[in-house]
Scaffold this active site. Structure first.
Site, mmCIF file in Angstrom:
data_model
loop_
_atom_site.group_PDB
_atom_site.id
_atom_site.type_symbol
_atom_site.label_atom_id
_atom_site.label_comp_id
_atom_site.label_asym_id
_atom_site.label_seq_id
_atom_site.Cartn_x
_atom_site.Cartn_y
_atom_site.Cartn_z
ATOM 1 N N ASP A 67 0.508 7.492 -11.693
ATOM 2 C CA ASP A 67 -0.598 6.507 -11.275
ATOM 3 C C ASP A 67 -1.676 7.094 -10.163
ATOM 4 O O ASP A 67 -1.378 8.341 -9.766
ATOM 5 C CB ASP A 67 0.445 5.535 -10.469
ATOM 6 N N ASN A 135 10.060 -2.955 -3.419
ATOM 7 C CA ASN A 135 10.552 -4.175 -4.243
ATOM 8 C C ASN A 135 10.758 -3.979 -5.666
ATOM 9 O O ASN A 135 10.939 -4.696 -6.579
ATOM 10 C CB ASN A 135 8.955 -4.847 -4.481
ATOM 11 N N HIS A 137 9.673 -1.226 -7.666
ATOM 12 C CA HIS A 137 8.670 -0.979 -8.466
ATOM 13 C C HIS A 137 8.685 0.892 -8.820
ATOM 14 O O HIS A 137 9.162 1.627 -8.027
ATOM 15 C CB HIS A 137 6.913 -0.920 -7.972
ATOM 16 N N GLU A 142 4.789 -3.292 -10.796
ATOM 17 C CA GLU A 142 5.157 -4.210 -9.818
ATOM 18 C C GLU A 142 5.925 -5.197 -10.499
ATOM 19 O O GLU A 142 5.859 -5.582 -11.631
ATOM 20 C CB GLU A 142 4.231 -4.932 -9.237
HETATM 21 C C1 GLP Z 1 4.068 4.415 -4.295
HETATM 22 C C2 GLP Z 1 4.146 5.052 -5.667
HETATM 23 C C3 GLP Z 1 5.351 4.988 -6.232
HETATM 24 C C4 GLP Z 1 6.413 5.541 -5.166
HETATM 25 C C5 GLP Z 1 6.483 4.804 -3.898
HETATM 26 C C6 GLP Z 1 7.662 4.909 -3.051
HETATM 27 O O1 GLP Z 1 3.892 2.928 -4.334
HETATM 28 N N1 GLP Z 1 2.955 4.674 -6.273
HETATM 29 O O2 GLP Z 1 5.392 5.918 -7.286
HETATM 30 O O3 GLP Z 1 7.544 5.659 -5.711
HETATM 31 O O4 GLP Z 1 5.299 4.722 -3.333
HETATM 32 O O5 GLP Z 1 7.133 5.712 -2.131
HETATM 33 P P1 GLP Z 1 8.081 6.586 -0.825
HETATM 34 O O6 GLP Z 1 8.801 7.655 -1.461
HETATM 35 O O7 GLP Z 1 7.018 6.950 0.082
HETATM 36 O O8 GLP Z 1 8.744 5.621 -0.377
#
Ligand code: GLP
Length: 241
Positions: A67, A135, A137, A142
């Site tokens: 993304d 959440n 995702h 989402e």
């Molecule tokens: C963002 C990214 C996700 C990732 C999530 C969790 O929203 N788009 O791909 O998995 O963060 O991130 P973290 O590893 O910092 O908790």
């Protein structure tokens, strides 16, 4: 689903990195699906370490990131393109032309999504790294009543913007939209590595891995995939034992 729990973050990072390195050793032109967020940083560090020790070469590898934020240029240090260069690409021998992220600056998001999907179609991902949002995702898919199969633009949920605000100077600077690979595309990867750490993720880990398969927890769809390797630290896995 294969599930492994680690006592330390370093052990989790090393194990995850090794899964990617082994894939590249077996198939030098492997296609890697990559992720951002705080969780992959240590994993990328270990991959860089192996490269520097001449244990692996990424010369023939192709990568696809999950993304990107919409409206942020790749030069902006908040972009995922910048993150990938900083944490991985600039330290290894992968040619820049073989690294792909959705273009968050594209004037036409539908056209950009179709372009990205066509590339994914012609170069299927061998191994996909995933983190997990609070959440449920994955990528920026989402929770919703319907999930998109392919790449698409999404409006980020308030909780996701709040969780990512730590990387920005203020909440106002957190983009409202992103472009992400769809759940359908993610599930096409041959192997999926879901890496999760921290006590604050324990509840969603349990829901996603052992709860009902539902679009309101996008990560729960991973239960339908034949080869998912879940890597957890003790805190993230505390509700599973
Ligand atoms: C963002 C990214 C996700 C990732 C999530 C969790 O929203 N788009 O791909 O998995 O963060 O991130 P973290 O590893 O910092 O908790």
């Amino acid at each position: 689903m294969e599930m492994l729990m680690f006592d330390t973050q370093q052990e989790l990072d090393a194990y995850a990195a090794q899964l990617f390195i082994n894939t590249v050793k077996e198939k030098p032109n492997a296609v890697l699906g990559l992720a951002t967020g705080s969780t992959p940083i240590g994993i990328y560090d270990k991959m860089v370490e192996s490269y520097k020790e001449n244990k692996v070469s990424f010369k023939e590898v192709t990568t696809f990131n999950l993304d990107e934020y919409v409206g942020i240029t790749p030069e902006n240090d908040q972009s995922y393109a910048y993150y990938m260069n900083k944490h991985l690409f600039s330290h290894i021998d992968i040619p820049a032309a073989q690294t792909h992220l959705p273009n968050g600056m594209a004037p036409d998001m539908e056209g950009e999504s179709a372009r990205y999907d066509a590339m994914l179609e012609s170069q299927p991902v061998d191994i996909q790294l995933l983190g997990l949002g609070h959440n449920g995702h994955i990528g920026f898919n989402e929770p919703d009543v319907n999930l998109s199969g392919g790449t698409h633009a999404v409006k980020l949920k308030k909780e996701t913007r709040e969780a990512n605000a730590r990387f920005f100077a203020s909440m106002d600077e957190v983009p409202e939209y992103a472009i992400t690979m769809g759940v359908g595309s993610i599930l096409k990867a041959n192997t999926i590595v879901l890496a999760v750490r921290g006590s604050d993720k324990a509840e969603i880990v349990k829901e996603a891995l052992t709860g009902p398969i539902t679009t309101s927890v996008p990560a729960s769809l991973l239960q339908t995939h034949a080869r998912v390797i879940v890597l957890l630290d003790r805190e993230a896995g505390r509700m599973l034992v």
